[in-house]
Design an enzyme around this catalytic site. Structure first.
Site, PDB file in Angstrom:
ATOM      1  N   ASP A  25     -11.922   0.038  11.562  1.00 42.98           N
ATOM      2  CA  ASP A  25     -12.666  -1.124  11.077  1.00 42.98           C
ATOM      3  C   ASP A  25     -11.808  -2.380  11.019  1.00 42.98           C
ATOM      4  OD1 ASP A  25     -11.101  -0.216   8.974  1.00 42.98           O
ATOM      5  OD2 ASP A  25     -12.785   0.582   7.842  1.00 42.98           O
ATOM      6  N   HIS A  58     -17.024   6.068   0.544  1.00 40.02           N
ATOM      7  CA  HIS A  58     -17.191   5.656   1.947  1.00 40.02           C
ATOM      8  C   HIS A  58     -16.077   6.197   2.840  1.00 40.02           C
ATOM      9  CE1 HIS A  58     -14.854   1.580   1.290  1.00 40.02           C
ATOM     10  NE2 HIS A  58     -14.020   2.554   1.576  1.00 40.02           N
ATOM     11  N   GLU A  69     -20.652   2.217   3.824  1.00 39.30           N
ATOM     12  CA  GLU A  69     -20.944   2.153   2.399  1.00 39.30           C
ATOM     13  C   GLU A  69     -22.148   3.039   2.061  1.00 39.30           C
ATOM     14  OE1 GLU A  69     -18.631   1.036   0.939  1.00 39.30           O
ATOM     15  OE2 GLU A  69     -18.146  -1.069   1.218  1.00 39.30           O
TER      16      GLU A  69
HETATM   17  P1  PGA Z   1      -7.299   2.796   0.202  1.00 43.73           P
HETATM   18  O1  PGA Z   1      -8.709   2.611   0.887  1.00 43.73           O
HETATM   19  O2  PGA Z   1      -6.524   3.725   1.080  1.00 43.73           O
HETATM   20  O3  PGA Z   1      -6.698   1.436   0.171  1.00 43.73           O
HETATM   21  O4  PGA Z   1      -7.539   3.364  -1.155  1.00 43.73           O
HETATM   22  C1  PGA Z   1      -9.378   3.730   1.393  1.00 43.73           C
HETATM   23  C2  PGA Z   1     -10.737   3.341   1.906  1.00 43.73           C
HETATM   24  O5  PGA Z   1     -11.357   2.402   1.379  1.00 43.73           O
HETATM   25  O6  PGA Z   1     -11.211   3.991   2.849  1.00 43.73           O
END
Ligand code: PGA
Length: 277
Positions: A67, A138, A143
């Site tokens: 993403d 997610h 989401e």
């Molecule tokens: P993070 O994010 O590794 O910064 O906790 C994970 C995600 O949102 O997929």
């Protein structure tokens, strides 16, 4: 799903890095699906170490990132282009032309998303996909209520995600509202998937994803449908799982682990495990 719980974040990332290294050693031209965020940082650090000290070769590797924020240029320090360059790409020998990251600044998102999906197919599909998980469950930026069959597209970020990611920005208002993200359906087509989660704030999402029902409210739960997912968790992220003892027990039965004699009906499982590792 295979659930591997390690006592520390670093240990968890080293174990996950071993799987990545093994994939590259078996298939030097592997296609990797890559994630950003805090969670894979130590995994990338370990891959860089393996490259620099043990000669782990990325020269034939192709990568696809999950993403990117819409509206951030690649030289913006909060962009995922920048993150990947700083934390992995500039330290290893992946050819630049083999790196794919969704564009946050294209003038035709629809065409770009189609092109991105086609590129994945043209490269033979993703061999190994690395994933984190959001506190809202997610995967990538899929989401809650994202279709479990979704493909690469624009998503509006959930409030929870904007709050969670505000820590990387000067002000919460600076967090982009839109992202371009691989879909759940795109992710499920990867040959093998590693899901990484660390910390208490992930415990609820992890429990829902692994032990809850499959639901678009927790898009990570769709991974239950995939035939080869390994979840690497630290103790805190695993703290709300009901079957922790069972997952630990399975781990203790691995060949070479210091353990009591295995139950006879597990010997076949152990043999199969030793064959795949
Ligand atoms: P993070 O994010 O590794 O910064 O906790 C994970 C995600 O949102 O997929």
């Amino acid at each position: 799903m295979e659930i591997i719980i390690k006592d520390t974040y670093d240990e968890m990332c080293r174990s996950a890095a071993k799987i990545v290294a093994k994939t590259l050693n078996c298939k030097p031209d592997a296609v990797l699906g890559l994630a950003t965020g805090s969670t894979p940082l130590a995994l990338y650090k370990e891959l860089v170490r393996l490259h620099q000290e043990d000669g782990l070769d990325f020269s034939q590797v192709t990568t696809f990132n999950l993403d990117e924020y819409v509206g951030l240029r690649r030289d913006n320090p909060q962009s995922y282009h920048y993150f990947m360059h700083e934390n992995l790409f500039k330290h290893v020998n992946i050819p630049r032309q083999n790196i794919h990251i969704p564009s946050g600044t294209t003038d035709n998102y629809e065409a770009f998303c189609r092109w991105y999906e086609e590129q994945i197919v043209q490269c033979g599909g993703i061999d190994l996909q690395i994933l984190g998980i959001g506190s809202d469950g997610h995967i990538a930026f899929n989401e809650p209520t994202s279709s479990l069959g979704s493909r690469t597209r624009i998503k509006t970020l959930a409030r929870q995600t904007i709050e969670d990611n505000a820590r990387f920005f000067d002000k919460p208002e600076d967090v982009p509202i839109y992202a371009i993200t691989m879909g759940v359906g795109t992710i499920l087509e990867a040959n093998k998937i590693l899901l990484l989660a660390a910390g208490k704030n992930k415990a609820q999402a992890v429990a829902a994803a692994i032990e809850g029902p499959i639901t678009s409210m927790i898009t990570a739960s769709a991974l239950q449908l995939h035939r080869e997912v390994i979840c690497f968790l630290d103790r805190e992220a695993a703290s709300q799982l009901k079957l922790v003892d069972y997952y630990d027990w399975i781990e203790s039965q691995r060949p070479g682990a210091p353990s009591q004699a295995p139950a006879p009906h597990f010997s076949k499982l152990r043999q199969l495990r030793s064959e795949v590792r």
